[in-house]
Design a protein around this motif. Structure first.
Motif, mmCIF file in Angstrom:
data_model
loop_
_atom_site.group_PDB
_atom_site.id
_atom_site.type_symbol
_atom_site.label_atom_id
_atom_site.label_comp_id
_atom_site.label_asym_id
_atom_site.label_seq_id
_atom_site.Cartn_x
_atom_site.Cartn_y
_atom_site.Cartn_z
ATOM 1 N N SER A 1 0.819 -1.210 0.000
ATOM 2 C CA SER A 1 0.000 0.000 0.000
ATOM 3 C C SER A 1 0.855 1.264 0.000
ATOM 4 C CB SER A 1 -0.935 0.013 1.208
ATOM 5 O OG SER A 1 -0.189 -0.043 2.415
ATOM 6 N N TYR A 2 2.128 1.144 0.427
ATOM 7 C CA TYR A 2 3.011 2.303 0.371
ATOM 8 C C TYR A 2 3.380 2.654 -1.075
ATOM 9 C CZ TYR A 2 3.698 1.797 5.425
ATOM 10 O OH TYR A 2 3.513 1.735 6.774
ATOM 11 N N TRP A 3 3.031 1.797 -2.000
ATOM 12 C CA TRP A 3 3.379 2.044 -3.397
ATOM 13 C C TRP A 3 2.378 2.974 -4.082
ATOM 14 C CZ3 TRP A 3 4.912 -3.596 -5.198
ATOM 15 C CH2 TRP A 3 6.063 -3.980 -4.495
ATOM 16 N N ARG A 4 1.460 3.473 -3.331
ATOM 17 C CA ARG A 4 0.563 4.571 -3.671
ATOM 18 C C ARG A 4 -0.170 4.429 -4.990
ATOM 19 N NH1 ARG A 4 2.751 10.186 -1.058
ATOM 20 N NH2 ARG A 4 3.564 9.300 0.880
ATOM 21 N N ASN A 5 0.467 4.810 -6.113
ATOM 22 C CA ASN A 5 -0.227 4.889 -7.396
ATOM 23 C C ASN A 5 0.064 3.717 -8.328
ATOM 24 O OD1 ASN A 5 -1.546 7.463 -7.002
ATOM 25 N ND2 ASN A 5 0.486 8.377 -7.132
ATOM 26 N N LEU A 6 0.783 2.711 -7.844
ATOM 27 C CA LEU A 6 1.142 1.593 -8.716
ATOM 28 C C LEU A 6 -0.102 0.771 -9.046
ATOM 29 C CD1 LEU A 6 3.675 0.280 -10.015
ATOM 30 C CD2 LEU A 6 3.616 -1.361 -8.135
ATOM 31 N N SER A 7 -0.434 0.681 -10.333
ATOM 32 C CA SER A 7 -1.599 -0.105 -10.739
ATOM 33 C C SER A 7 -1.204 -1.399 -11.431
ATOM 34 C CB SER A 7 -2.497 0.722 -11.672
ATOM 35 O OG SER A 7 -1.802 1.074 -12.850
ATOM 36 N N VAL A 8 0.006 -1.486 -11.971
ATOM 37 C CA VAL A 8 0.440 -2.678 -12.698
ATOM 38 C C VAL A 8 1.785 -3.132 -12.155
ATOM 39 C CG1 VAL A 8 1.079 -3.647 -14.933
ATOM 40 C CG2 VAL A 8 -0.796 -1.995 -14.797
ATOM 41 N N LEU A 9 1.843 -4.370 -11.672
ATOM 42 C CA LEU A 9 3.103 -4.991 -11.266
ATOM 43 C C LEU A 9 3.234 -6.323 -11.989
ATOM 44 C CD1 LEU A 9 5.677 -5.345 -9.634
ATOM 45 C CD2 LEU A 9 4.298 -6.208 -7.736
ATOM 46 N N GLN A 10 4.188 -6.408 -12.897
ATOM 47 C CA GLN A 10 4.460 -7.636 -13.633
ATOM 48 C C GLN A 10 5.848 -8.122 -13.220
ATOM 49 O OE1 GLN A 10 3.923 -7.103 -17.842
ATOM 50 N NE2 GLN A 10 1.889 -6.194 -17.629
ATOM 51 N N ALA A 11 5.862 -9.210 -12.465
ATOM 52 C CA ALA A 11 7.127 -9.735 -11.946
ATOM 53 C C ALA A 11 7.219 -11.233 -12.178
ATOM 54 C CB ALA A 11 7.244 -9.397 -10.466
ATOM 55 N N SER A 12 6.735 -11.714 -13.292
ATOM 56 C CA SER A 12 6.759 -13.137 -13.617
ATOM 57 C C SER A 12 8.185 -13.632 -13.827
ATOM 58 C CB SER A 12 5.956 -13.391 -14.904
ATOM 59 O OG SER A 12 4.643 -12.914 -14.789
#
Length: 990
Positions: free
Chosen positions: A473-484
């Motif tokens: 939640s500290y990542w505020r505005n991050l909507s996409v995380l792709q870490a495959s």
């Protein structure tokens, strides 16, 4: 002498008095002419302040310019005036300027009445509705210094007599349906300084060599005019030339050496032609500020003397076949801001001093064969905004100074061979919005905090490790995380509140899924496949209404599949290769999820289906509980007998009452296509579990047709007496129109089923739902394997959708026997099949016109806020242009990612977009960050402009859907033709 003096005094008095009366009479006459103009034009609201007062008051009106109390100028720019140009306007004998830019003035020919304005020097008729050819005697307006006719319907050949207007300094003949070629006589305009001939799409001209005689010409604009042939060598004779734009034409051959001869030349745009050969030397044009030779077929290397262009701020050579090493001297240019060399064959290392001596903002070198490291000085001067270097062979660690570059907004370096840790400061860079690191050899861990503005982080296929921070939640505005496909371990975080897309497949995650997932409600795509996650699937997943793609395959999950999961109605679901038991939720027992549950030996289904690959639950229960079934069967039989008796009694009573009131409930099916189902199959499928949507006119169900497993969409019209008449009309309109037309981009009406109290419309079911769900709920389409990267609604897909929808609307407007106006074009009424082919739906408000282009008047305004054309809201008069306006809003949605009503607190999207341009902001700043790639910028900007064009305030300024389709097809064709599927980009100066 004593007698003469009084006589002289009296004579002087009378002369002065006579001149005063003459002057007063002249002013009154001028004011009378103005008031007659106002009356002729229907007393427009914009001229309500024209109120007669003292004879000189009109000189204070803002539209009027006076000199010595006499009118010399009339200017009505953007005044929304509709009318003609009357002859009496030339009774203003001192008139030198007549400007009616962007109104609704009309005439079937050029307004010859202005010939009598003998002193007229400036004439601007741009953006109106004048028709016909430019007259052959236009040279009679011999005093003209500026002539602007752009954006009208002037057609035919451009008259050669324009070449006799020798006092002209400015000539604008932009965007008209002219035919033929440009008259070489224009070369005789020896005083001409500005010449605009762009966007004349019906012409197929060559660039006349006679233009070389324009010695004073500073500005030449011929974009998108279908120019053919070679650039003549005489272009170098335009010794005063500063700005040259021949872009988006069909020019061929080599670039002539003489092109760079004019000493004052500062801007050259030749992008998107068919020019070939090598780039000529430019040492004669040391004042060059911008060079754009992109999107051609140029070969060879960048000449070394480009490093001598000390005033160069922008160099765009992208999408050519250039090769060789980028000269090191370019890195030492002191004013360089934008360097755009992507999609070529450059090799070797980048100039090591890039950014050291200039305020470098954008470095776009993707899709080449570059090696070595990124230059360490890129952000020395603190202005670097974008680094786009993907698809090269760059190696080593990222420059440490990038960690201190607070101006950075976007870093796209995927598909290289970078290694090492990411500079710590880069993770938290102040303005960073997009960080794309996939397909490299990076190592290290994710930090607890990221840049506050970061919205997209892609890091697939690297060697990152450690745990996913619990404080996402500290990542505020991050909507996409792709870490495959990394080495992440530990448990899935409980708090994922900012994310809409989370890809953590092919890692080493373990533990169970958290049950408290209230913070997951923004998720619409979740892929955790190929990990070691155990435990049960939490029931709370079924409450994530926005989740449209869920992949938990190849883990160690066990237990029952929660029945609540069936509420999701995902476009993609994969729970295969786990240890799940029991029966699957009934909502998933259809062909759409045939491969979602493979390799779970203890799972079963309650229905039999050819396309379904699970055991039958009832057969297993029958084998193990035969005696129990016999007892239950006896009890059920007794209950059925009692209920049957009650039902028969009830039916008799009801039937008697209905007969008494003359009601007949016989269903009537009218088919428009070949059907593989019966009305009873449709009626039995109208259950709560199959409900997929509802709106103002009814509910929509997804019904599976057995035994084929096909799905259809059923629209049930609301049964409400107050709305009965309104919906009856909408029902009849939709049936009438959809049953009479056939087009691949218009939804297929299979049949209608009705009785006296209910009405059903049965359509072909489109699996990818509506466009608005993809644009505004961030949904994603079906993927069939975790090995395949996630399918996003990228720009090529968006453009494909726009083309399909435009084809449907163009067919309705131009190819039907009676033109059809939809009246409710919006993104939620554009449906998508599995291949993202668009189909226009919901014709309940559609209207057939008596004649193409002829308006009709409606009793009430219908449509959706943000999509309604302004003239329709005010006058209720409709023609095809209200659909064009609505479609323009959709184009703005596709390019910006915003909603139609999402301008700001006071404006719609169309108003916001127009103000964005009027404020002088670059179009690129308005584009959707999620799909904004350098290789697509040109198409995105062009489609954005097209959206503005379609949403013009005046309907007559909007293009037809046929023209809109033509522009979109050209954009689409340019994407298909690019090597490695890299599309076109337009060069922007800062």
């Amino acid at each position: 002498m004593t007698k003469v003096a009084p006589i002289f005094i009296h004579f002087s008095f009378y002369v002065t008095f006579f001149l005063f009366l003459t002057h007063a009479n002249s002013q009154a006459q001028e004011q009378g002419i103005l008031l007659n103009l106002k009356q002729l034009w229907g007393n427009p609201e914009s001229l309500r302040h024209w109120i007669p007062a003292n004879s000189s008051s009109h000189c204070s009106w803002p539209e009027i310019t006076c000199s010595n109390d006499s009118i010399i100028g009339l200017s009505f720019r953007d005044y929304n005036i509709s009318g003609t140009v009357p002859p009496f306007v030339c009774n203003l004998t001192n008139l030198t300027t007549f400007d009616v830019y962007n109104n609704s003035f009309h005439s079937t020919e050029f307004p010859r009445a202005l010939y009598n304005c003998s002193k007229l020097e400036i004439l601007d008729l741009s953006q109106n509705f004048f028709y016909g050819a430019i007259p052959d005697d236009i040279h009679r307006m011999s005093q003209l210094r500026e002539l602007s006719l752009e954006g009208n319907n002037f057609d035919g050949n451009i008259s050669a007599s324009i070449g006799q207007l020798t006092k002209l300094r400015k000539l604008m003949l932009v965007q008209c349906p002219f035919t033929g070629s440009f008259p070489p006589e224009i070369g005789n305009l020896s005083n001409l300084e500005e010449l605009g001939l762009a966007y004349n799409s019906k012409m197929v001209p060559m660039l006349p060599s006679e233009f070389g005689k324009l010695k004073k010409l500073k500005f030449l604009w011929m974009t998108a005019t279908n120019l053919i042939g070679e650039i003549p060598n005489t272009i170098g004779d335009m010794e005063a030339l500063e700005h040259l734009d021949l872009s988006q034409n069909n020019l061929t051959g080599k670039i002539p050496d003489s092109l760079f001869m004019p000493k004052n030349l500062t801007i050259v745009y030749l992008y998107k032609n068919k020019l070939s050969g090598e780039i000529p030397p430019v040492v004669e044009a040391l004042n060059l500020d911008v060079i754009d030779l992109s999107e051609n077929h140029l070969t060879g290397a960048i000449p070394d003397d480009f490093g001598k262009l000390k005033n160069l701020t922008g160099l765009a050579l992208f999408s050519n076949q250039l090769s060789g090493k980028i000269p090191d001297s370019i890195g030492r240019l002191p004013r360089l801001i934008n360097l755009k060399l992507f999609n070529n064959n450059f090799f070797g290392s980048l100039p090591p001093e890039l950014g050291r001596y200039s305020m470098l903002e954008r470095l776009w070198v993707s899709t080449n064969r570059l090696t070595g490291q990124l230059p360490e000085h890129l952000c020395d001067n603190g202005k670097l905004v974008e680094v786009v270097a993907y698809e090269n062979q760059l190696v080593g660690e990222l420059p440490k100074l990038l960690g201190n570059c607070s101006s950075l907004e976007s870093v796209k370096i995927y598909k290289n061979k970078f290694s090492g840790n990411i500079p710590s400061g880069l993770w938290t860079s102040l303005n960073l919005k997009m960080l794309m690191l996939s397909d490299n050899f990076f190592t290290g861990e994710l930090p607890e905090r990221l840049a506050w503005n970061l919205s997209r982080l892609e890091m697939n296929n690297n060697r990152f490790s450690g745990k996913i921070p619990q404080g996402v939640s500290y990542w505020r505005n991050l909507s996409v995380l792709q870490a495959s496909n990394n080495h992440f371990n530990g448990m899935i975080p409980r708090d994922l509140s900012p994310l809409t897309i989370l890809l953590l497949d092919r890692n080493r995650l373990s533990g169970s899924l958290p049950s408290d997932i209230n913070s997951w409600k923004s998720l619409n795509t979740l892929n955790l496949s190929q990990n070691a996650i155990s435990g049960q699937i939490p029931e709370e997943l079924g409450s994530l209404s926005g989740l449209t793609e869920l992949d938990l395959s190849e883990n160690q999950l066990s237990g029952l599949i929660p029945s609540k999961l069936g509420l999701l109605k995902p476009t993609f679901l994969n729970l295969s290769s786990n240890h799940l038991t029991g029966s699957i939720p009934s909502e998933f027992e259809n062909g759409a999820y045939a491969y979602s549950f493979l390799n779970n030996p203890s799972l079963c289904a309650n229905r039999r289906s050819r396309s379904f690959n699970l055991k039958n639950c009832s057969a297993r229960r029958q084998k193990s509980s035969k005696n129990s079934y016999q007892l239950i069967a006896w009890i059920i039989g007794l209950v059925i007998a009692v209920l049957l008796g009650l039902f028969i009694s009830f039916f008799v009573i009801i039937n008697y009452k209905k007969r008494k009131h003359g009601l007949h409930l016989t269903w009537k099916l009218v088919s428009f296509q070949k059907l593989n189902f019966t009305e009873s199959e449709i009626l039995s499928g109208l259950t709560e579990n199959n409900l997929i949507g509802s709106g103002g006119s009814g509910q929509v169900y997804r019904v599976v047709v057995h035994p084929s497993g096909d799905m259809v969409a059923v629209k049930k019209i609301w049964n409400n007496r107050k709305l009965e008449e309104k919906h009856e009309k909408e029902f009849l309109a939709e049936v009438k129109i959809l049953s009479s037309i056939r087009h691949a981009n218009i939804v297929k009406l299979l049949c209608c089923i009705s009785n006296d109290t209910s009405k059903l419309l049965v359509y072909e079911y489109l699996h990818n739902h509506s466009l608005d769900r993809w644009l505004h709920r961030k949904s994603r389409a079906t993927t069939f394997s975790s090995a395949v990267s996630d399918v996003v609604l990228d720009w090529p897909k968006r453009l494909h959708i726009a083309v399909g929808a435009a084809q449907g609307l163009s067919y309705m407007h131009h190819d039907c026997s009676l033109p059809i106006v939809h009246r409710d074009v919006k993104s939620s009424n554009i449906l998508l099949d599995l291949n993202f082919n668009a189909q226009i739906a919901d014709f309940g408000l559609a209207k057939m016109l008596v004649k193409e282009g002829e308006p009709a008047t409606m009793s009430a305004v219908a449509g959706s806020f943000g999509y309604i054309a302004p003239e329709y809201a005010h006058t209720r008069r409709i023609n095809e242009k209200i659909d064009v306006y609505s479609f323009g809003v959709i184009l703005l949605e596709l390019t910006t990612g915003r909603k139609a009503n999402d301008g700001d607190e006071h404006t719609s999207l169309a108003q916001w977009a127009l103000r964005h341009i009027q404020d002088g902001k670059p179009i690129v700043d308005a584009l959707d960050e999620e799909v904004k790639e350098p290789c697509h910028l040109n198409e995105m900007c062009n489609v954005f402009r097209l959206g503005l064009y379609c949403t013009g305030t005046q309907p007559s300024t909007r293009p037809s859907m046929k023209m809109v389709l033509k522009v979109l097809l050209q954009c689409s064709q340019s994407i298909r033709n690019e090597e490695k599927n890299a599309a076109i980009e337009m060069f922007f100066t800062s």
